[in-house]
Design a protein around this motif. Structure first.
Motif, mmCIF file in Angstrom:
data_model
loop_
_atom_site.group_PDB
_atom_site.id
_atom_site.type_symbol
_atom_site.label_atom_id
_atom_site.label_comp_id
_atom_site.label_asym_id
_atom_site.label_seq_id
_atom_site.Cartn_x
_atom_site.Cartn_y
_atom_site.Cartn_z
ATOM 1 N N UNK A 55 0.969 -1.373 -0.069
ATOM 2 C CA UNK A 55 0.238 0.471 -0.151
ATOM 3 C C UNK A 55 1.070 1.617 -0.146
ATOM 4 N N UNK A 56 2.120 1.332 1.015
ATOM 5 C CA UNK A 56 2.957 2.691 1.064
ATOM 6 C C UNK A 56 3.307 2.833 -0.815
ATOM 7 N N UNK A 57 4.349 1.430 -1.333
ATOM 8 C CA UNK A 57 4.286 1.589 -2.635
ATOM 9 C C UNK A 57 3.475 2.304 -3.649
ATOM 10 N N UNK A 58 2.050 1.742 -3.328
ATOM 11 C CA UNK A 58 1.421 2.096 -4.439
ATOM 12 C C UNK A 58 0.763 4.106 -4.119
ATOM 13 N N UNK A 59 0.866 3.859 -2.769
ATOM 14 C CA UNK A 59 0.830 5.875 -2.470
ATOM 15 C C UNK A 59 1.541 6.408 -3.142
ATOM 16 N N UNK A 89 0.543 13.127 12.726
ATOM 17 C CA UNK A 89 1.809 12.717 11.995
ATOM 18 C C UNK A 89 1.955 11.532 11.829
ATOM 19 N N UNK A 90 2.784 10.874 12.053
ATOM 20 C CA UNK A 90 3.668 9.460 11.607
ATOM 21 C C UNK A 90 3.302 9.049 13.067
ATOM 22 N N UNK A 91 3.148 9.313 14.160
ATOM 23 C CA UNK A 91 3.042 7.980 15.181
ATOM 24 C C UNK A 91 1.173 6.701 14.483
ATOM 25 N N UNK A 92 0.983 7.755 14.065
ATOM 26 C CA UNK A 92 -0.712 7.387 13.948
ATOM 27 C C UNK A 92 -0.770 6.232 12.968
ATOM 28 N N UNK A 93 1.121 5.696 12.379
ATOM 29 C CA UNK A 93 0.756 4.014 11.913
ATOM 30 C C UNK A 93 0.228 3.340 12.637
ATOM 31 N N UNK A 94 0.990 3.675 13.821
ATOM 32 C CA UNK A 94 1.187 2.465 15.183
ATOM 33 C C UNK A 94 -0.606 1.986 15.264
ATOM 34 N N UNK A 95 -1.165 2.444 14.429
ATOM 35 C CA UNK A 95 -2.930 2.069 15.080
ATOM 36 C C UNK A 95 -3.421 1.639 13.066
ATOM 37 N N UNK A 96 -2.378 1.157 12.139
ATOM 38 C CA UNK A 96 -2.822 0.920 10.980
ATOM 39 C C UNK A 96 -3.658 -0.498 10.949
ATOM 40 N N UNK A 112 2.066 10.901 1.350
ATOM 41 C CA UNK A 112 3.590 11.726 1.486
ATOM 42 C C UNK A 112 4.507 11.249 2.261
ATOM 43 N N UNK A 113 5.049 10.304 0.911
ATOM 44 C CA UNK A 113 6.397 10.104 1.354
ATOM 45 C C UNK A 113 7.004 10.106 3.024
ATOM 46 N N UNK A 114 5.897 9.175 3.880
ATOM 47 C CA UNK A 114 6.711 8.896 4.938
ATOM 48 C C UNK A 114 8.141 7.838 5.072
ATOM 49 N N UNK A 115 9.388 8.464 5.468
ATOM 50 C CA UNK A 115 10.468 7.630 5.421
ATOM 51 C C UNK A 115 10.660 6.312 5.493
ATOM 52 N N UNK A 116 10.180 5.171 4.003
ATOM 53 C CA UNK A 116 10.069 3.604 4.612
ATOM 54 C C UNK A 116 10.617 2.678 5.819
ATOM 55 N N UNK A 117 11.475 3.043 6.187
ATOM 56 C CA UNK A 117 12.486 2.569 7.764
ATOM 57 C C UNK A 117 11.192 3.042 8.724
ATOM 58 N N UNK A 118 10.531 4.408 9.123
ATOM 59 C CA UNK A 118 9.442 4.556 10.604
ATOM 60 C C UNK A 118 8.358 4.196 9.628
ATOM 61 N N UNK A 119 8.043 4.181 8.790
ATOM 62 C CA UNK A 119 6.749 3.714 8.112
ATOM 63 C C UNK A 119 7.103 2.027 8.864
ATOM 64 N N UNK A 120 8.045 0.784 8.470
ATOM 65 C CA UNK A 120 7.915 0.387 8.559
ATOM 66 C C UNK A 120 7.994 -0.458 10.254
ATOM 67 N N UNK A 121 8.325 0.005 11.109
ATOM 68 C CA UNK A 121 9.224 0.119 12.054
ATOM 69 C C UNK A 121 7.439 0.680 13.227
#
Length: 138
Positions: A55-59, A89-96, A112-121
């Protein structure tokens, strides 16, 4: 009998924009008791995280076609999602892992181009915690 591969695939599909429930598969496999719970959680989490990365890659890369008729989101929808994401912010990704909002959240993170490693973690923490909590209740 459920295999680790089928659980991985089910969890992968559940994390994409396709409607699917990996939790039901995990619970069924846990109840069957044929595979160690740790392996089941790992397979489900790995598949679900990989689906979110799709999904991140598609976005991240599909936005170049946003003005095409077939593109699934209007510029206004992208702007609203971007505003919401920026607010939390990126912290919302904890609720993905949440139903309904989790998959679009991972797509918007790519837009929004959240960095790959931040997104993944962040996505990994949330999804592993969800599956581990589910396994602990069964």
């Amino acid at each position: 009998m459920m295999t680790l591969g089928s659980l991985f695939l089910g969890a992968f599909l559940a994390a994409t924009l396709l409607p699917f429930s990996s939790e039901v598969m995990l619970v069924a496999a846990l109840v069957a008791g044929e595979i160690q719970p740790t392996l089941l959680v790992a397979a489900a989490a790995a598949g679900n995280i990989l689906g979110s990365l799709v999904n991140w890659t598609l976005g991240r890369f599909l936005l170049t076609w946003q003005h095409r008729r077939w593109f699934p989101f209007s510029p206004a929808q992208i702007a609203r999602a971007s505003d919401r994401f920026s607010r939390y912010g990126s912290w919302s990704l904890l609720f993905a892992f949440l139903p309904v909002i989790g998959d679009p959240l991972t797509f918007v993170a790519g837009v929004l181009k959240v960095p790959f490693w931040r997104f993944t973690v962040l996505v990994s923490i949330g999804k592993i915690a969800r599956y581990a909590a589910l396994a602990a209740t069964v």
